[in-house]
Write a protein that holds these residues in place. Sequence first.
Motif, PDB file in Angstrom:
ATOM      1  N   LEU A  12       4.522  -7.103  17.500  1.00  0.00           N
ATOM      2  CA  LEU A  12       4.673  -7.844  16.253  1.00  0.00           C
ATOM      3  C   LEU A  12       3.396  -7.724  15.435  1.00  0.00           C
ATOM      4  O   LEU A  12       2.294  -7.915  15.959  1.00  0.00           O
ATOM      5  N   GLU A  13       3.558  -7.389  14.170  1.00  0.00           N
ATOM      6  CA  GLU A  13       2.425  -7.294  13.250  1.00  0.00           C
ATOM      7  C   GLU A  13       2.713  -8.198  12.056  1.00  0.00           C
ATOM      8  O   GLU A  13       3.809  -8.165  11.484  1.00  0.00           O
ATOM      9  N   PHE A  14       1.746  -9.023  11.675  1.00  0.00           N
ATOM     10  CA  PHE A  14       1.907 -10.001  10.603  1.00  0.00           C
ATOM     11  C   PHE A  14       1.052  -9.605   9.401  1.00  0.00           C
ATOM     12  O   PHE A  14      -0.112  -9.238   9.566  1.00  0.00           O
ATOM     13  N   LYS A  15       1.633  -9.697   8.210  1.00  0.00           N
ATOM     14  CA  LYS A  15       0.911  -9.366   6.976  1.00  0.00           C
ATOM     15  C   LYS A  15       1.217 -10.411   5.906  1.00  0.00           C
ATOM     16  O   LYS A  15       2.355 -10.860   5.769  1.00  0.00           O
ATOM     17  N   VAL A  16       0.215 -10.734   5.124  1.00  0.00           N
ATOM     18  CA  VAL A  16       0.395 -11.555   3.932  1.00  0.00           C
ATOM     19  C   VAL A  16       0.496 -10.593   2.753  1.00  0.00           C
ATOM     20  O   VAL A  16      -0.302  -9.663   2.631  1.00  0.00           O
ATOM     21  N   GLN A  17       1.484 -10.804   1.907  1.00  0.00           N
ATOM     22  CA  GLN A  17       1.711  -9.911   0.775  1.00  0.00           C
ATOM     23  C   GLN A  17       0.504  -9.871  -0.146  1.00  0.00           C
ATOM     24  O   GLN A  17      -0.054 -10.906  -0.506  1.00  0.00           O
ATOM     25  N   GLU A  18       0.106  -8.669  -0.520  1.00  0.00           N
ATOM     26  CA  GLU A  18      -0.933  -8.451  -1.520  1.00  0.00           C
ATOM     27  C   GLU A  18      -0.206  -8.038  -2.797  1.00  0.00           C
ATOM     28  O   GLU A  18       0.191  -6.891  -2.946  1.00  0.00           O
ATOM     29  N   ALA A  19      -0.018  -8.994  -3.693  1.00  0.00           N
ATOM     30  CA  ALA A  19       0.819  -8.792  -4.876  1.00  0.00           C
ATOM     31  C   ALA A  19       0.356  -7.616  -5.742  1.00  0.00           C
ATOM     32  O   ALA A  19       1.175  -6.966  -6.391  1.00  0.00           O
ATOM     33  N   ASP A  20      -0.927  -7.315  -5.732  1.00  0.00           N
ATOM     34  CA  ASP A  20      -1.420  -6.200  -6.540  1.00  0.00           C
ATOM     35  C   ASP A  20      -1.128  -4.847  -5.895  1.00  0.00           C
ATOM     36  O   ASP A  20      -1.238  -3.816  -6.543  1.00  0.00           O
ATOM     37  N   ASP A  56       8.135  -4.384   1.087  1.00  0.00           N
ATOM     38  CA  ASP A  56       6.997  -3.451   1.092  1.00  0.00           C
ATOM     39  C   ASP A  56       5.931  -3.914   2.082  1.00  0.00           C
ATOM     40  O   ASP A  56       5.353  -3.109   2.817  1.00  0.00           O
ATOM     41  N   THR A  57       5.670  -5.201   2.107  1.00  0.00           N
ATOM     42  CA  THR A  57       4.657  -5.756   3.009  1.00  0.00           C
ATOM     43  C   THR A  57       5.094  -5.606   4.456  1.00  0.00           C
ATOM     44  O   THR A  57       4.296  -5.199   5.316  1.00  0.00           O
ATOM     45  N   ALA A  58       6.355  -5.907   4.744  1.00  0.00           N
ATOM     46  CA  ALA A  58       6.871  -5.765   6.112  1.00  0.00           C
ATOM     47  C   ALA A  58       6.824  -4.301   6.554  1.00  0.00           C
ATOM     48  O   ALA A  58       6.454  -4.006   7.696  1.00  0.00           O
ATOM     49  N   GLY A  66       7.736  -6.080  11.834  1.00  0.00           N
ATOM     50  CA  GLY A  66       6.755  -6.355  10.792  1.00  0.00           C
ATOM     51  C   GLY A  66       7.133  -7.652  10.095  1.00  0.00           C
ATOM     52  O   GLY A  66       8.233  -7.769   9.564  1.00  0.00           O
ATOM     53  N   PHE A  67       6.242  -8.618  10.134  1.00  0.00           N
ATOM     54  CA  PHE A  67       6.453  -9.919   9.496  1.00  0.00           C
ATOM     55  C   PHE A  67       5.662  -9.950   8.199  1.00  0.00           C
ATOM     56  O   PHE A  67       4.465  -9.652   8.201  1.00  0.00           O
ATOM     57  N   ALA A  68       6.324 -10.310   7.108  1.00  0.00           N
ATOM     58  CA  ALA A  68       5.670 -10.396   5.806  1.00  0.00           C
ATOM     59  C   ALA A  68       5.772 -11.830   5.291  1.00  0.00           C
ATOM     60  O   ALA A  68       6.822 -12.463   5.409  1.00  0.00           O
ATOM     61  N   PHE A  69       4.677 -12.309   4.716  1.00  0.00           N
ATOM     62  CA  PHE A  69       4.615 -13.681   4.211  1.00  0.00           C
ATOM     63  C   PHE A  69       4.066 -13.705   2.792  1.00  0.00           C
ATOM     64  O   PHE A  69       3.172 -12.938   2.451  1.00  0.00           O
TER      65      PHE A  69
END
Length: 97
Positions: free
Chosen positions: A37-45, A52-54, A84-87
């Motif tokens: 499991l990989e966690f990412k916070v969305q980078e809006a820019d 896309d983040t996931a 892939g977890f995106a937040f």
Amino acid sequence: MVELADRYALTSNRESGFGRYDVMLELRRAGADGMVLEFKVQEADQEKDLLDTANKALDQIEQRRYEEILVEKGIPKDQIRKYGFAFCGKKALIASR
């Protein structure tokens, strides 16, 4: 609450492949799938949406070969699930390969 302790050993932020994965669930007995499991916070820019983040998280799992530790323990690649977890705030999305 989900009880996974009888099927999995949970490890977190350990070195594997070319980097550190966020969470790995290692099999305790045959028949269950291993998981990375990989966690990412969305980078809006940089990412237009949570998908896309996931996908960026999934690409990181692949590029850095985080599943190698499970393969070395004898788990077949077809029994390793990658998530892939995106937040973004309170929104979340999970993608898998």
